[in-house]
Design a protein around this motif. Structure first.
Motif, PDB file in Angstrom:
ATOM      1  N   ARG A  80       9.115  17.880  -5.326  1.00 42.49           N
ATOM      2  CA  ARG A  80       7.685  17.958  -5.014  1.00 42.49           C
ATOM      3  C   ARG A  80       6.912  16.892  -5.781  1.00 42.49           C
ATOM      4  NH1 ARG A  80       4.330  23.477  -5.457  1.00 42.49           N
ATOM      5  NH2 ARG A  80       6.454  24.182  -5.092  1.00 42.49           N
ATOM      6  N   LEU A  81       7.250  16.667  -7.056  1.00 40.18           N
ATOM      7  CA  LEU A  81       6.603  15.624  -7.854  1.00 40.18           C
ATOM      8  C   LEU A  81       6.829  14.258  -7.228  1.00 40.18           C
ATOM      9  CD1 LEU A  81       5.138  14.605 -10.402  1.00 40.18           C
ATOM     10  CD2 LEU A  81       7.373  14.617 -11.551  1.00 40.18           C
ATOM     11  N   GLN A  82       8.062  13.986  -6.807  1.00 40.31           N
ATOM     12  CA  GLN A  82       8.363  12.705  -6.168  1.00 40.31           C
ATOM     13  C   GLN A  82       7.529  12.525  -4.911  1.00 40.31           C
ATOM     14  OE1 GLN A  82      10.496  10.320  -7.448  1.00 40.31           O
ATOM     15  NE2 GLN A  82       9.549   9.062  -5.878  1.00 40.31           N
ATOM     16  N   GLN A  83       7.371  13.590  -4.129  1.00 41.89           N
ATOM     17  CA  GLN A  83       6.558  13.510  -2.914  1.00 41.89           C
ATOM     18  C   GLN A  83       5.103  13.216  -3.264  1.00 41.89           C
ATOM     19  OE1 GLN A  83       7.687  13.522   0.283  1.00 41.89           O
ATOM     20  NE2 GLN A  83       5.605  12.895   0.729  1.00 41.89           N
ATOM     21  N   TYR A  84       4.587  13.879  -4.301  1.00 40.10           N
ATOM     22  CA  TYR A  84       3.209  13.607  -4.731  1.00 40.10           C
ATOM     23  C   TYR A  84       3.055  12.160  -5.192  1.00 40.10           C
ATOM     24  CZ  TYR A  84       2.110  18.635  -4.785  1.00 40.10           C
ATOM     25  OH  TYR A  84       1.892  19.943  -4.443  1.00 40.10           O
ATOM     26  N   GLN A  85       4.057  11.663  -5.934  1.00 43.06           N
ATOM     27  CA  GLN A  85       3.985  10.276  -6.397  1.00 43.06           C
ATOM     28  C   GLN A  85       4.041   9.308  -5.221  1.00 43.06           C
ATOM     29  OE1 GLN A  85       7.262  10.436  -9.174  1.00 43.06           O
ATOM     30  NE2 GLN A  85       5.900  10.733 -10.942  1.00 43.06           N
ATOM     31  N   ASN A  86       4.876   9.609  -4.230  1.00 45.20           N
ATOM     32  CA  ASN A  86       4.930   8.773  -3.033  1.00 45.20           C
ATOM     33  C   ASN A  86       3.603   8.813  -2.278  1.00 45.20           C
ATOM     34  OD1 ASN A  86       7.580   8.166  -3.642  1.00 45.20           O
ATOM     35  ND2 ASN A  86       8.444   9.618  -2.186  1.00 45.20           N
ATOM     36  N   ASP A  87       3.032  10.031  -2.146  1.00 42.10           N
ATOM     37  CA  ASP A  87       1.731  10.168  -1.466  1.00 42.10           C
ATOM     38  C   ASP A  87       0.648   9.398  -2.215  1.00 42.10           C
ATOM     39  OD1 ASP A  87       2.987  11.799   0.365  1.00 42.10           O
ATOM     40  OD2 ASP A  87       2.113  13.674  -0.385  1.00 42.10           O
ATOM     41  N   LYS A  88       0.688   9.450  -3.540  1.00 40.40           N
ATOM     42  CA  LYS A  88      -0.301   8.738  -4.351  1.00 40.40           C
ATOM     43  C   LYS A  88      -0.175   7.233  -4.130  1.00 40.40           C
ATOM     44  CE  LYS A  88      -1.631   7.698  -9.060  1.00 40.40           C
ATOM     45  NZ  LYS A  88      -1.188   7.657 -10.441  1.00 40.40           N
ATOM     46  N   GLN A  90       1.079   5.671  -1.565  1.00 42.31           N
ATOM     47  CA  GLN A  90       0.622   5.356  -0.208  1.00 42.31           C
ATOM     48  C   GLN A  90      -0.899   5.402  -0.128  1.00 42.31           C
ATOM     49  OE1 GLN A  90       2.467   4.260   2.431  1.00 42.31           O
ATOM     50  NE2 GLN A  90       0.467   3.896   3.350  1.00 42.31           N
ATOM     51  N   THR A  91      -1.510   6.394  -0.769  1.00 38.59           N
ATOM     52  CA  THR A  91      -2.970   6.506  -0.760  1.00 38.59           C
ATOM     53  C   THR A  91      -3.606   5.319  -1.475  1.00 38.59           C
ATOM     54  OG1 THR A  91      -2.782   8.916  -0.700  1.00 38.59           O
ATOM     55  CG2 THR A  91      -4.899   8.016  -1.386  1.00 38.59           C
ATOM     56  N   LEU A  95      -6.102   2.777   0.162  1.00 37.68           N
ATOM     57  CA  LEU A  95      -7.401   2.514  -0.458  1.00 37.68           C
ATOM     58  C   LEU A  95      -7.634   1.015  -0.587  1.00 37.68           C
ATOM     59  CD1 LEU A  95      -9.991   3.390  -1.934  1.00 37.68           C
ATOM     60  CD2 LEU A  95      -8.626   3.535  -4.029  1.00 37.68           C
ATOM     61  N   GLU A  96      -6.624   0.285  -1.041  1.00 39.06           N
ATOM     62  CA  GLU A  96      -6.776  -1.167  -1.178  1.00 39.06           C
ATOM     63  C   GLU A  96      -7.023  -1.807   0.185  1.00 39.06           C
ATOM     64  OE1 GLU A  96      -7.103  -2.934  -3.998  1.00 39.06           O
ATOM     65  OE2 GLU A  96      -7.028  -0.964  -4.972  1.00 39.06           O
ATOM     66  N   ALA A  97      -6.309  -1.343   1.189  1.00 44.40           N
ATOM     67  CA  ALA A  97      -6.508  -1.905   2.538  1.00 44.40           C
ATOM     68  C   ALA A  97      -7.919  -1.578   3.034  1.00 44.40           C
ATOM     69  CB  ALA A  97      -5.460  -1.370   3.503  1.00 44.40           C
ATOM     70  N   LYS A  98      -8.370  -0.383   2.798  1.00 44.66           N
ATOM     71  CA  LYS A  98      -9.714   0.014   3.255  1.00 44.66           C
ATOM     72  C   LYS A  98     -10.793  -0.706   2.471  1.00 44.66           C
ATOM     73  CE  LYS A  98      -8.168   4.342   5.180  1.00 44.66           C
ATOM     74  NZ  LYS A  98      -8.175   5.738   5.247  1.00 44.66           N
ATOM     75  N   LYS A  99     -10.543  -0.963   1.191  1.00 45.17           N
ATOM     76  CA  LYS A  99     -11.504  -1.743   0.407  1.00 45.17           C
ATOM     77  C   LYS A  99     -11.611  -3.160   0.972  1.00 45.17           C
ATOM     78  CE  LYS A  99     -11.255   0.268  -4.245  1.00 45.17           C
ATOM     79  NZ  LYS A  99     -10.809  -0.019  -5.628  1.00 45.17           N
ATOM     80  N   ALA A 100     -10.468  -3.725   1.325  1.00 41.69           N
ATOM     81  CA  ALA A 100     -10.469  -5.084   1.885  1.00 41.69           C
ATOM     82  C   ALA A 100     -11.248  -5.112   3.196  1.00 41.69           C
ATOM     83  CB  ALA A 100      -9.038  -5.574   2.093  1.00 41.69           C
ATOM     84  N   VAL A 101     -11.037  -4.119   4.044  1.00 44.59           N
ATOM     85  CA  VAL A 101     -11.778  -4.046   5.309  1.00 44.59           C
ATOM     86  C   VAL A 101     -13.259  -3.850   5.022  1.00 44.59           C
ATOM     87  CG1 VAL A 101     -12.139  -2.656   7.390  1.00 44.59           C
ATOM     88  CG2 VAL A 101      -9.814  -3.227   6.657  1.00 44.59           C
TER      89      VAL A 101
END
Length: 119
Positions: A80-88, A90-91, A95-101
């Motif tokens: 579950r921790l690994q999944q949260y870290q992966n989700d983080k 990806q998020t 976020l960086e992509a959305k900031k660029a847009v």
């Protein structure tokens, strides 16, 4: 009278032999009972030691089950921790992509305002 004496003299060694045999048998029986003492204390101690071994084995089995259960729980939580870290991660990329847009759209909007103001 001589016959009587022979009978008595013949009987006397028989009596002595019989007495000796009786004494020997009596001593053997008495010595065996003295040697054949009660083993009840040893039996109780052995039963107590056997019970202690059984208790220790049961405790060890219980602890092994608890350890296995805890290891399974830890494995699930690590997953579950690994999944949260992966989700983080990806998020953060999102976020960086959305900031660029957003920055790009903000520049376009700023240019539009500048163009509008110049009219």
């Amino acid at each position: 009278m001589r016959l009587k004496q022979n009978a008595i003299s013949f009987s006397l060694p028989s009596i002595l032999i019989a007495s000796f045999l009786f004494a020997a048998v009596a001593m053997t029986v008495y010595s065996q009972s003295a040697i054949a003492r009660s083993i009840l204390p040893e039996q109780k101690e052995a039963a107590s030691a056997r019970d202690a071994v059984g208790d220790a084995m049961s405790k060890l089995d219980d602890l092994n089950k608890r350890i296995k259960s805890q290891e399974e729980l830890i494995a699930k939580e690590q997953e579950r921790l690994q999944q949260y870290q992966n989700d983080k991660a990806q998020t953060e990329r999102d976020l960086e992509a959305k900031k660029a847009v957003f920055e790009q759209k903000s520049k376009v909007l700023d240019e539009a305002w500048k163009d509008r103001s110049s009219y």
